[in-house]
Design an enzyme around this catalytic site. Structure first.
Site, PDB file in Angstrom:
ATOM      1  N   SER A  76       9.993   1.130  -2.547  1.00 58.80           N
ATOM      2  CA  SER A  76      10.568   2.077  -1.418  1.00 58.80           C
ATOM      3  C   SER A  76      11.079   3.082  -1.804  1.00 58.80           C
ATOM      4  O   SER A  76      11.761   3.948  -0.933  1.00 58.80           O
ATOM      5  CB  SER A  76      11.282   0.970  -0.339  1.00 58.80           C
ATOM      6  OG  SER A  76      10.630   0.048   0.192  1.00 58.80           O
ATOM      7  N   ASP A  87       8.931  -5.514   5.313  1.00 57.07           N
ATOM      8  CA  ASP A  87       9.029  -5.623   3.955  1.00 57.07           C
ATOM      9  C   ASP A  87       9.956  -7.026   3.555  1.00 57.07           C
ATOM     10  O   ASP A  87       9.397  -7.799   2.743  1.00 57.07           O
ATOM     11  CB  ASP A  87       9.398  -4.557   3.496  1.00 57.07           C
ATOM     12  CG  ASP A  87       9.899  -4.701   1.922  1.00 57.07           C
ATOM     13  OD1 ASP A  87       9.098  -4.489   1.202  1.00 57.07           O
ATOM     14  OD2 ASP A  87      11.045  -4.799   1.706  1.00 57.07           O
ATOM     15  N   HIS A 112       4.130   1.179   1.108  1.00 59.23           N
ATOM     16  CA  HIS A 112       3.570   0.604   0.018  1.00 59.23           C
ATOM     17  C   HIS A 112       3.023  -0.671   0.861  1.00 59.23           C
ATOM     18  O   HIS A 112       3.270  -1.178   2.157  1.00 59.23           O
ATOM     19  CB  HIS A 112       4.524   0.088  -1.168  1.00 59.23           C
ATOM     20  CG  HIS A 112       5.736  -0.642  -0.405  1.00 59.23           C
ATOM     21  ND1 HIS A 112       5.449  -1.987  -0.255  1.00 59.23           N
ATOM     22  CD2 HIS A 112       7.049  -0.287  -0.417  1.00 59.23           C
ATOM     23  CE1 HIS A 112       6.922  -2.363   0.242  1.00 59.23           C
ATOM     24  NE2 HIS A 112       7.681  -1.393   0.084  1.00 59.23           N
ATOM     25  N   HIS A 159       5.155  -6.170  -3.959  1.00 59.39           N
ATOM     26  CA  HIS A 159       4.697  -5.343  -3.406  1.00 59.39           C
ATOM     27  C   HIS A 159       3.262  -5.260  -3.807  1.00 59.39           C
ATOM     28  O   HIS A 159       3.044  -5.814  -5.097  1.00 59.39           O
ATOM     29  CB  HIS A 159       5.077  -3.876  -3.684  1.00 59.39           C
ATOM     30  CG  HIS A 159       6.405  -3.859  -2.851  1.00 59.39           C
ATOM     31  ND1 HIS A 159       7.330  -2.552  -3.200  1.00 59.39           N
ATOM     32  CD2 HIS A 159       7.111  -4.532  -2.051  1.00 59.39           C
ATOM     33  CE1 HIS A 159       8.414  -2.672  -2.629  1.00 59.39           C
ATOM     34  NE2 HIS A 159       8.288  -3.989  -2.070  1.00 59.39           N
TER      35      HIS A 159
END
Length: 444
Positions: A55, A283, A325, A400
């Site tokens: 991030s 996230d 992402h 991710h």
């Protein structure tokens, strides 16, 4: 600009389905607010030294227009992660679209459900070789007591452009308070330099002879919306804000409420504004394989975007919604239409054991086989918000994903956001439409 941190395309699909099923519909036909926008594109999220991004380097891309190294914010790729000096060198520092707006006489602000010093919002104002240096105590761990680089919280309060933001709303009080201070809800401060940056933010506003308000709970925020101070700082938790499904609704404003407060404050500038809004805990939930919470946080971002579309005219306000992402959650199996998105597939594994429609490639939801037999996770309450969706590879924190992310646009020049492009093009496209910043402008 709205950012769903970690809001992959499968997350969008699953969230819209859950939203519809909450209304007793099959769900697949549902639509998140921003999915109705007229233009959709895809952004490539890799960073200079990373196939799969974090991030921090992505924030440099979508807010500053330049790809950078993983873990760094607001600096070029000439700055390695954890370098204690390089980020202070002006030639390595990037300027954000928030700064471009301020330089044109417009206002700027940030809203997030994470700490306001976290990687994504920090992209709007900070220059740092390490996303972890949110307080001076963090920087000293890596650079010693003589650390040259200012920590992220200090930059927000004392450095341009953060010190000019009219609105700062989110979590993270601990990064602003000395380690000798306990905040309003019992969280100790983390600063080792003895500085109370909340007080220093207030002193700065007094010195400028402008009105200001610091708030830490929902009621105070609602009052501030009515009184409309020139500057508004809201820190609603010691660390990140609570997940919506777990939040104390009397103290914790929703993301939609935060967004409305920010828009009303910033709209007073007749020249316009730039606002960054992050649904940051999508996230965090994915990292913990807490799929129910991840989808609910996505639905909350949709509600915030819906509120923004009610408050802002499509004729003169560009709204862009995207992600930084992806994550490694997948939607799988051959479930029939309307099947519970949080439940098992209608199919069985070759071992005769059910598997979930939503699962992860890796993460804490991994369950070891017992005597060579896979566990039947349907024996658990998979609607419980703390249910760990199954994962194929054991990891303390899920990773991710490297997928492209969706970009949705509405308003002036929205058609520019179609196609497949580098994530670093986003702020330049927005600046073109808004006639701010370097380069060509739509109004030239």
């Amino acid at each position: 600009m709205f950012l769903g941190d970690g809001m992959s395309v499968p997350t969008l699909t699953a969230a819209r389905t859950l939203m519809g099923q909450r209304d007793n519909r099959p769900g697949e036909e549902s639509q998140l607010a921003f999915e109705a926008f007229p233009t959709v594109g895809l952004a490539k999220t890799y960073c200079v030294n990373a196939q799969i991004a974090d991030s921090a380097c992505t924030a440099s891309a979508y807010l500053c227009g330049v790809k950078a190294n993983r873990g760094t914010i607001g600096v070029t790729a000439a700055v390695p992660r954890f370098h204690c000096v390089a980020a202070e060198e002006e030639q390595h520092q990037l300027s954000s679209i928030a700064a471009w707006a301020l330089e044109d006489g417009r206002d700027a602000g940030i809203v997030t459900t994470t700490r306001v010093t976290h990687a994504s919002p920090a992209g709007a104002y900070a220059h740092t070789a390490a996303r972890d240096w949110e307080s001076d105590a963090d920087a000293r761990v890596d650079c010693g007591t003589d650390a040259v680089q200012r920590d992220i919280a200090h930059q927000l309060v004392h450095s341009y452009p953060g010190n000019q933001f009219k609105v700062i709303l989110g979590g993270g009080r601990r990064e602003f308070l000395p380690d000798t201070v306990i905040d309003e809800e019992g969280t100790p401060g983390r600063r080792s330099d003895g500085k109370n940056l909340i007080e220093q933010w207030q002193v700065d506003k007094i010195s400028r002879n402008v009105s200001y308000q610091y708030v830490w709970n929902r009621d105070q925020l609602m009052s501030a919306v009515e009184s409309q101070p020139d500057y508004l700082l809201g820190l609603f938790e010691g660390s990140h804000m609570q997940y919506h499904m777990q939040a104390n609704k009397t103290t914790e404003p929703s993301l939609a409420e935060l967004t409305e407060a920010a828009i009303k404050a910033l709209s007073r500038n007749e020249k316009g504004f730039f606002l960054f809004v992050e649904g940051g805990r999508i996230d965090h939930a994915h990292h913990d394989n807490l799929v129910h919470l991840a989808l609910d946080e996505t639905i909350e971002l949709s509600a915030a975007v819906a509120r923004a579309t009610e408050l802002l005219s499509e004729e003169d306000s560009l709204i862009v919604v995207t992600s930084d992402h992806a994550h490694v959650m997948s939607i799988n199996g051959y479930t029939y239409r309307g099947g519970d998105i949080l439940g098992p597939s209608d199919d069985l594994g070759d071992d005769g054991i059910p598997y979930m429609t939503l699962s992860y490639s890796n993460g804490p939801g991994y369950r070891p086989y017992s005597n060579g037999v896979r566990e039947d996770v349907t024996k658990y309450d998979y609607h419980d918000i703390e249910f760990l969706a199954p994962a194929a590879v054991p990891l303390e924190s899920e990773t991710h994903g490297g997928d492209d992310v969706a970009v949705f646009a509405r308003g002036p020049q929205h058609q520019m956001f179609s196609g497949l492009y580098e994530q670093s093009q986003l702020p330049h496209l927005m600046a073109y439409a808004a006639c701010i910043g370097p380069g060509l402008h739509a109004c030239d």
